[in-house]
Design an enzyme around this catalytic site. Sequence first.
Site, mmCIF file in Angstrom:
data_model
loop_
_atom_site.group_PDB
_atom_site.id
_atom_site.type_symbol
_atom_site.label_atom_id
_atom_site.label_comp_id
_atom_site.label_asym_id
_atom_site.label_seq_id
_atom_site.Cartn_x
_atom_site.Cartn_y
_atom_site.Cartn_z
ATOM 1 N N CYS A 1 28.695 40.689 38.427
ATOM 2 C CA CYS A 1 29.565 39.611 37.955
ATOM 3 C C CYS A 1 30.108 39.892 36.560
ATOM 4 C CB CYS A 1 28.807 38.304 38.004
ATOM 5 S SG CYS A 1 28.293 37.957 39.693
ATOM 6 N N GLU A 2 30.874 40.941 36.441
ATOM 7 C CA GLU A 2 31.562 41.289 35.199
ATOM 8 C C GLU A 2 32.848 42.002 35.591
ATOM 9 O OE1 GLU A 2 29.936 42.160 31.745
ATOM 10 O OE2 GLU A 2 27.911 41.487 32.227
ATOM 11 N N ARG B 1 24.510 67.324 29.885
ATOM 12 C CA ARG B 1 25.565 67.135 30.878
ATOM 13 C C ARG B 1 25.959 68.433 31.588
ATOM 14 N NH1 ARG B 1 29.287 62.939 30.022
ATOM 15 N NH2 ARG B 1 28.722 63.093 27.838
ATOM 16 N N TYR C 1 32.271 53.485 28.754
ATOM 17 C CA TYR C 1 33.137 54.392 27.973
ATOM 18 C C TYR C 1 34.560 54.460 28.518
ATOM 19 C CZ TYR C 1 28.398 56.247 27.193
ATOM 20 O OH TYR C 1 27.055 56.392 26.937
ATOM 21 N N TYR D 1 23.672 61.160 32.969
ATOM 22 C CA TYR D 1 23.868 59.820 32.424
ATOM 23 C C TYR D 1 24.250 58.823 33.516
ATOM 24 C CZ TYR D 1 23.853 62.765 28.308
ATOM 25 O OH TYR D 1 23.503 63.697 27.364
HETATM 26 N N1 LLP Z 1 20.953 66.925 21.833
HETATM 27 C C1 LLP Z 1 21.036 65.735 21.190
HETATM 28 C C2 LLP Z 1 20.369 65.589 19.901
HETATM 29 C C3 LLP Z 1 21.769 64.682 21.773
HETATM 30 O O1 LLP Z 1 21.866 63.532 21.133
HETATM 31 C C4 LLP Z 1 22.397 64.864 23.025
HETATM 32 C C5 LLP Z 1 23.143 63.784 23.677
HETATM 33 C C6 LLP Z 1 22.249 66.114 23.671
HETATM 34 C C7 LLP Z 1 21.535 67.124 23.038
HETATM 35 C C8 LLP Z 1 22.856 66.414 25.000
HETATM 36 O O2 LLP Z 1 24.239 66.302 24.974
HETATM 37 P P1 LLP Z 1 25.124 66.778 26.233
HETATM 38 O O3 LLP Z 1 24.944 68.267 26.371
HETATM 39 O O4 LLP Z 1 24.642 66.041 27.405
HETATM 40 O O5 LLP Z 1 26.506 66.395 25.838
HETATM 41 N N2 LLP Z 1 25.708 58.631 27.708
HETATM 42 C C9 LLP Z 1 26.823 59.426 27.256
HETATM 43 C C10 LLP Z 1 26.371 60.695 26.575
HETATM 44 C C11 LLP Z 1 25.409 60.454 25.432
HETATM 45 C C12 LLP Z 1 24.941 61.721 24.765
HETATM 46 C C13 LLP Z 1 23.880 61.453 23.746
HETATM 47 N N3 LLP Z 1 23.307 62.633 23.150
HETATM 48 C C14 LLP Z 1 27.752 59.688 28.440
HETATM 49 O O6 LLP Z 1 27.457 59.248 29.548
HETATM 50 O O7 LLP Z 1 28.802 60.288 28.274
#
Ligand code: LLP
Length: 422
Positions: free
Chosen positions: A345-346, A279, A319, A373
């Site tokens: 449709c939700e 992110r 979320y 994401y």
């Molecule tokens: N490494 C691992 C092992 C992970 O599971 C994840 C994210 C990352 C790195 C990267 O994390 P970040 O730096 O992006 O926070 N769909 C959700 C976020 C799911 C994150 C899953 N794992 C959202 O839209 O907020």
Amino acid sequence: MSAFDYRDDQLFVEDVALAEIVDAVGSPCYIYSRRTLVDAYHAFADALADRPSLVCYAVKANGNLALLATLADLGAGFDIVSQGELERVLAAGGDPMRIVFSGVGKTETEMRRALEVGIRCFNVESAAELTRLDRVAAALGVRAPVSLRVNPDVDAKTHPYIATGLKENKFGIPLGEAAACYARAREYPHLTFIGVDCHIGSQLTDLRPFADALDRVLPEVVRLRRAGLALTHVDVGGGLGIRYHDERPPTVAAYVALVRERLASHGLEDVELVLEPGRALVAAAGLLATRVEYIKDTDSKRFAIVDAGMNDLIRPALYGAWQNVIPARRRPGPIQEYDVVGPVCESADVFGRGRPLAIEPGDILAIAEAGAYGFTMSSQYNARPRPPEVLVDGARFHIVRERETYEDLMRGERIVRKAQWS
Ligand code: LLP
């Protein structure tokens, strides 16, 4: 200066008016700023330039080939969680030796492919996975480099769906059991243990949980090294949050400084530091542009019905995430509060509630911070072709993924009529 800014009431992406892009590619569409991505990568890489380190971009945040290629050209590594992500990174010119492979459910096929191309490290999440990886590596006559993902049991203080570092989560090996796994290293002749990793959750807006995790994991690394294991890398995962609304996340510099300070205070200056930001690298580099199709006034609400839906960007629905909604052209007209909703449709198909906007049907809106994401979690629900993706570079823009067609929607399907069954 942000790459997303108004000039004479027109929203620009770098040096291109958002409206110009939407005129050319249609709505809805994802639009990314190359400059923002490059700057975000440099924020990490520059803060680490003087120590052994590797920034492994978490591909799940946004797997578009053009973004991956941009990062590969900058020297980034990649954190993958599937063979699909591996193939994407390879297709984008990523260096296999800079790939780490995370995830609790790696299949044998995925392991084999990753070993064949020679990735840097498998982040292994269970004893059963060690046994399987050892067997797959033996069959190929190679040794697999392994880091154990430990679960430090800390509360990341984020949305429960994206917290991963508590002992009730499926992720990692309990910290207390890691030593026993490493002690059995001899039982795995085709594994080389090179490191330890952890990832406690996503969208963390406070340094405290990161510090707590490091304070649990790093002493274990020190103990294992004293016990004779040649661990040369520590992977601290991803998780650094960004500002969507009124959060005050730590800066990349503050986050990196904390990790460096903790490594140093445990005498681990020599280990290679691996990070897996997703992110923090791409969220702010993207937006989702969408057109207002209708304005609908009811007794209780005023709705702006747009042409993007929860299938295109699911974070608000899944979320309850807050993402800013801003107009491509600022109008002088009266500001009113709208629920910005999609056509799906939700009732969860809502991008934002009570958003103050001056808009008319036909206007373009931008849903901000949609680079992470967004597209990767999109679907074709309600038989809606997925939107195109556009990469802006200065005054130019490129379509880096075409809009899906109705043919794409039906690709691979077959009609089987009763008469053909026998
Ligand atoms: N490494 C691992 C092992 C992970 O599971 C994840 C994210 C990352 C790195 C990267 O994390 P970040 O730096 O992006 O926070 N769909 C959700 C976020 C799911 C994150 C899953 N794992 C959202 O839209 O907020």
